[in-house]
Design a protein around this motif. Structure first.
Motif, mmCIF file in Angstrom:
data_model
loop_
_atom_site.group_PDB
_atom_site.id
_atom_site.type_symbol
_atom_site.label_atom_id
_atom_site.label_comp_id
_atom_site.label_asym_id
_atom_site.label_seq_id
_atom_site.Cartn_x
_atom_site.Cartn_y
_atom_site.Cartn_z
ATOM 1 N N GLY A 156 -6.824 2.728 4.959
ATOM 2 C CA GLY A 156 -7.311 3.579 6.035
ATOM 3 C C GLY A 156 -8.745 4.019 5.897
ATOM 4 O O GLY A 156 -9.263 4.713 6.780
ATOM 5 N N TYR A 157 -9.433 3.634 4.832
ATOM 6 C CA TYR A 157 -10.819 4.033 4.622
ATOM 7 C C TYR A 157 -11.760 2.909 5.034
ATOM 8 O O TYR A 157 -11.363 1.758 5.207
ATOM 9 C CB TYR A 157 -11.060 4.394 3.153
ATOM 10 C CG TYR A 157 -10.841 3.240 2.218
ATOM 11 C CD1 TYR A 157 -11.868 2.345 1.936
ATOM 12 C CD2 TYR A 157 -9.604 3.025 1.625
ATOM 13 C CE1 TYR A 157 -11.664 1.261 1.100
ATOM 14 C CE2 TYR A 157 -9.381 1.948 0.798
ATOM 15 C CZ TYR A 157 -10.402 1.071 0.536
ATOM 16 O OH TYR A 157 -10.197 -0.010 -0.277
ATOM 17 N N PRO A 241 -4.743 -0.223 7.639
ATOM 18 C CA PRO A 241 -3.376 -0.183 7.114
ATOM 19 C C PRO A 241 -2.396 -1.039 7.905
ATOM 20 O O PRO A 241 -1.305 -1.340 7.424
ATOM 21 C CB PRO A 241 -3.007 1.308 7.207
ATOM 22 C CG PRO A 241 -3.922 1.877 8.235
ATOM 23 C CD PRO A 241 -5.188 1.083 8.161
ATOM 24 N N LYS A 242 -2.785 -1.454 9.131
ATOM 25 C CA LYS A 242 -1.885 -2.252 9.968
ATOM 26 C C LYS A 242 -2.107 -3.753 9.813
ATOM 27 O O LYS A 242 -1.153 -4.525 9.817
ATOM 28 C CB LYS A 242 -2.056 -1.861 11.438
ATOM 29 C CG LYS A 242 -1.634 -0.430 11.748
ATOM 30 C CD LYS A 242 -1.802 -0.130 13.231
ATOM 31 C CE LYS A 242 -1.354 1.289 13.548
ATOM 32 N NZ LYS A 242 -1.523 1.610 14.992
#
Length: 320
Positions: A156-157, A241-242
């Protein structure tokens, strides 16, 4: 007429290339050992990448040429790049040439010198180049970086690794402004809020600086990358993240590469010798790939996990 699935490779999964009985059955039923269902991956290349040495040996004994190239590399090159030493030995036993020139000067044998099996094809034959001093240093730096950046346990970063400029200069280029500490604490309590997307981190590291966002994609957007890369080079990445890592490379405000998969080993025959080595050394280590590509030498992962300073980006379109 024979059924395609019975005689071909169309339904072969990742693990199928380790099943010698299944591969032999397909070959005996008429499957072509030279061509797969995808033109860019012949069966021997697929087996060299992710199969067993027994399957590799079986296919190598049936193909028209064990050193046939696909997208600029042989099956032996695939075995070396994917760290499959037993598959490499099976191919050499079948007559594959470790020193055949390809892929920006990286023959399978020369590439092996940069990996975990440098003695795979010894004795080293005369007339073939070993690693240069710079390449040897790059190998050592890859080992150091892997340790220094270990332990990032979340996605997510985003980050932008920029060569040769300071964090202060990066902030100036982006017209980023200070954020009140209390306001920053509030924003960071709920980083899913839209306002949080305008807050990014800045950290000086040896060789340049890192612009990062612990909770979103903003640091690697085109608007940020264009501004940061003026007069230099910047490697960006969003750890989505996906869908996995999404990378980009900018030089002097222009995009060189977009929607890449850093750390994924997606090598092209058009890559430079330096880029091929970079991709080989950092397979499975996307963050280190970005740092190394920009020539940064961090001692830890703090630039991603705990930036020195958080500043606010001005409201504007960062996607054009």
């Amino acid at each position: 007429m024979t059924d395609n699935n019975a005689a071909g490779w169309s339904d072969f999964g990742w693990d199928s290339w380790t099943d010698l009985t299944l591969v032999r059955a397909r070959l005996d039923a008429g499957a072509d050992p030279n061509h797969g269902v995808y033109s860019f991956e012949p069966p021997l290349h697929a087996a060299a990448d992710r199969g067993s040495p027994e399957v590799v040996a079986e296919l190598a004994g049936r193909v028209d040429g064990v050193d046939a190239e696909c997208e600029g590399r042989t099956a032996l090159w695939e075995a070396v790049f994917n760290d499959r030493p037993e598959n490499a030995r099976a191919l050499v036993a079948a007559g594959a040439d470790p020193w055949r020139p390809m892929m920006g000067g990286w023959s399978p044998g020369r590439l092996s010198l940069a990996g975990p099996w440098p003695g795979l094809f010894f004795p080293f034959p005369p007339g073939h180049a070993g690693l240069t001093e710079a390449e040897t240093a790059a190998v050592a730096e890859a080992e150091r970086l892997a340790g220094a950046l270990g332990g990032i346990g979340y996605d997510g970063y985003s980050l932008a690794c920029v060569r040769g400029i300071s964090a202060a200069e990066a902030a100036r280029r982006l017209a980023a402004e200070a954020v009140d500490e209390e306001e920053l604490e509030e924003i960071m309590e709920d980083p899913s809020d839209d306002e949080a997307m305008q807050i990014i981190g800045f950290t000086d590291v040896p060789g340049g600086c890192v612009v990062s966002q612990e909770w979103g994609y903003m640091s690697s957007t085109p608007g940020v990358m264009k501004a940061l890369s003026a007069g230099t080079i910047a490697y960006g990445m969003y750890a989505n993240p996906k869908s996995g890592n999404q990378g980009c490379v900018y030089r002097d405000g222009e995009v060189l590469d977009w929607d890449t998969h850093p750390g994924g080993g997606d090598v092209s025959s058009t890559d430079s010798a330096e880029e091929i080595l970079l991709k080989y050394l950092y397979v499975g280590n996307a963050e280190a790939y970005c740092f190394a590509g920009a020539g940064l030498r961090p001692t830890d992962a703090r630039a991603i996990t705990e930036p020195d300073t958080h500043l606010r980006l001005p409201e504007r379109d960062y996607w054009s």
